[in-house]
Design an enzyme around this catalytic site. Sequence first.
Site, mmCIF file in Angstrom:
data_model
loop_
_atom_site.group_PDB
_atom_site.id
_atom_site.type_symbol
_atom_site.label_atom_id
_atom_site.label_comp_id
_atom_site.label_asym_id
_atom_site.label_seq_id
_atom_site.Cartn_x
_atom_site.Cartn_y
_atom_site.Cartn_z
ATOM 1 N N GLU A 98 -72.917 66.285 -55.019
ATOM 2 C CA GLU A 98 -72.199 67.062 -54.012
ATOM 3 C C GLU A 98 -72.999 67.274 -52.729
ATOM 4 O O GLU A 98 -72.426 67.436 -51.657
ATOM 5 C CB GLU A 98 -71.760 68.413 -54.590
ATOM 6 C CG GLU A 98 -70.683 68.308 -55.668
ATOM 7 C CD GLU A 98 -71.262 68.160 -57.069
ATOM 8 O OE1 GLU A 98 -72.477 67.872 -57.208
ATOM 9 O OE2 GLU A 98 -70.490 68.336 -58.040
ATOM 10 N N GLN A 106 -68.809 77.878 -65.251
ATOM 11 C CA GLN A 106 -68.917 77.306 -63.911
ATOM 12 C C GLN A 106 -68.433 78.254 -62.814
ATOM 13 O O GLN A 106 -67.890 77.826 -61.808
ATOM 14 C CB GLN A 106 -68.180 75.963 -63.827
ATOM 15 C CG GLN A 106 -68.888 74.882 -64.642
ATOM 16 C CD GLN A 106 -68.376 73.480 -64.355
ATOM 17 O OE1 GLN A 106 -67.239 73.289 -63.984
ATOM 18 N NE2 GLN A 106 -69.235 72.491 -64.554
ATOM 19 N N MET A 148 -95.805 63.453 -44.053
ATOM 20 C CA MET A 148 -96.015 64.500 -43.063
ATOM 21 C C MET A 148 -96.861 65.634 -43.640
ATOM 22 O O MET A 148 -97.737 66.174 -42.963
ATOM 23 C CB MET A 148 -94.669 65.035 -42.552
ATOM 24 C CG MET A 148 -94.790 66.013 -41.399
ATOM 25 S SD MET A 148 -95.655 65.317 -39.969
ATOM 26 C CE MET A 148 -94.281 64.727 -38.966
#
Lengths: 584, 166
Positions: free
Chosen positions: A54, A117, A474
Amino acid sequence: MSENQMNGAEALIQSLEKIGIEIMFGLPGGSAIPLFDALYKVRRKMKFVLVRHEQNAAHEADGYARATGKPAAVLVTSGPGATNTVTGIMTAYMDSVPMIVVTGQSVRGMLGKDAFQEADVFNLTMPIVKHSYLVKNANDIPRVVKEAYHIATTGRPGPVLIDVPKDVGTEACTAGLEAEMNLPGYKPEPKGYAPETIRQIADALAKSQRPVIIAGHGAVLSRAEKELRQLAETLQAPVATTLLGKGVFPDSHKLSLQGLGMHGTAYANRAVVECDLMISVGARLDDRILGVPSQFCKNAVKIHIDIDAAEFGKLVKPDIRCRGDAKTVLQDLLPLLKKGDTADWIKRIDGFKKKWPMTYAKKGGLHPPQVIDALNKLTGGKAIMTTDVGQHQMWAWQFYRCDKPWQFISSGGAGTMGFGLPAAIGAQFGRPGETVIAIVGDGGFQMTMSDLATAVIHQLPVKIILMNNHYLGMVRQWQDMFYDERYSGVDLEGNPDFVELAKAYGILGLNLKRAADIPKVLKKALDHPGPALVNVEVVHHEEVFPMVPPGKPLEETVLCHPRRKPGRPAGRKNDPAKSGAKKG
Amino acid sequence: MSKENSTHNLSIYVANRPGALARIAQTFSRRGFNIESLVVSAGATGDFSRMTITAKGDEAGLEQIIMQCSKLVDVLACREHTDEEVVARELALVKVAVDSHQRGEVLQIADHFRAKTVDLSEKSIVLEATGSSEKLDAMVDLLRKYKIIELVRTGKVIMARGERET
């Protein structure tokens, strides 16, 4: 329910289509089944793209919006489906990207009872949405969708979340799709300034001898590139662009300073340091471009143009604040301006450009800027480029030259690793005929690479250029420079063979290991009609420069590693890459 | 009280929608502003609420909060008011433990502050007082000499004087 009566879920899908949503990215689950059933039954034109995670759905919608200016929708289920979108929503929110996120939810009677859920997504996402709704009644849906779209796309754009309990989706919606918005408190105000403010700005500009323009995402979003160029050419003022403003002023223009800030060009930073007036057009002046906020342009007149009044004085106190849409403000301002006489200033800046040109190492292995530069040449700077977050992102920003907005797509405020691939997928859906390149690192790519499947299914010809240094580069750069080379948690041992991985998905996979092969391999990927991945084995140790060290003002922009001379390979003290067997 | 940490009165006029209070509260907490009192009540028309918030924090932070509250979709107006600009009132209920000997003294204090006795039992008395927050502070301070069993205050509500909007 009679046959021509809609339920809430059908009203939602039809409302999204009616309002003009062209594409939806998502993944179903229990609470979202009625919504997906409605997709099956009543969807006409809107495209639906099934993702593999998602988070990617949100980034794909984001990439679509940043490539087209049009919002896309996200459709996911409750609980984990919804919480997985949180990073994507936050990424869009930080960078002012319009998006409509629809989440399934447990049935109304189970709300707050820890149902299966069930997650309180309305409250979880509250600080990272422009607005949100928990729909309690199916008859509210047409109005909510219309409002959500309006809020997402006007003023300072942003994501809007609509949480739809399962039984709201299945109950009858008798309201009809025509709905009136009811938003008494919403005031986007594209013209929230007095004519007097424009006069003040014009007067300040007339007095300035060393003006600098900073252009940001707001200038892109308001499509002010033409007016911005007129402003720069009238004033004869140099223009620095933020990460998200890249392309809104042509990188190739003689007045362009390219990027400014932590990894901006030395000449942009110097120009900002020496200017007597700074006018910000749609930039929020965040910490990554300011150096030390209190030192930023401290002797210059500061003019801040922004559609969002809450940006004024957040870090920099402006002398003149002008709340409004960048294009509208500039259109009002331009007729009041006289041709600027800044020949000395421009000459001085040209001197900076000669003194501190943007260069990169070419010897001793393969360097990421070489690859970006080659892409620049091969595409004529016309490709849409998305990035992940980290060193490769900064190199792409520094060395890719684009002359148009809506072309460089990167997670700025949020700094979300894993953004590059899904953003490229979204951008390619939005602009199918164009070349879309995702510049990614080996760290970020592995966070969202599951959506390679999406690229394959839809045969999206995205080109993934993977700058593989086997490090979280980085962070390693910071540990190298500011933590005495104590490399902690940055070694990406266990990287897969990315070329084989690409092949496993049915994608063209290519290795690039020698500088001499750069044009050949990149061209092969670019010419391939489908998706392609190039695993670029770049040097393991390389730092991004120029750099403004954290906590330092722009005056202290450094051009090379303080403990090493340019060109010399980086230190190997405490290098975990040396201690274990490693691919590379 | 230092400028950095002064108390501010904010009045927020907001559409009466679910989540509006949470959004506003979050704007304060995210910037580290501690809300001292918060009163939410119906506005003059039914679809809107009036929130009165007193909070402590620095001036620059407050300006940010006002702008961030103002930009919330449900918020119609968010303004700061100085004490001079407004009529400010608060109500307190104080339950004090008193025996028959102390009752007279407590009633004297109540009388001085124009507090009403709203409940009386053999061992306790409940006083109701209305006025400025400072007046209520003064009364409560005097009553601390006795045993305060319970104290509840509504928090400050304010209204702009004259024609001005709150």
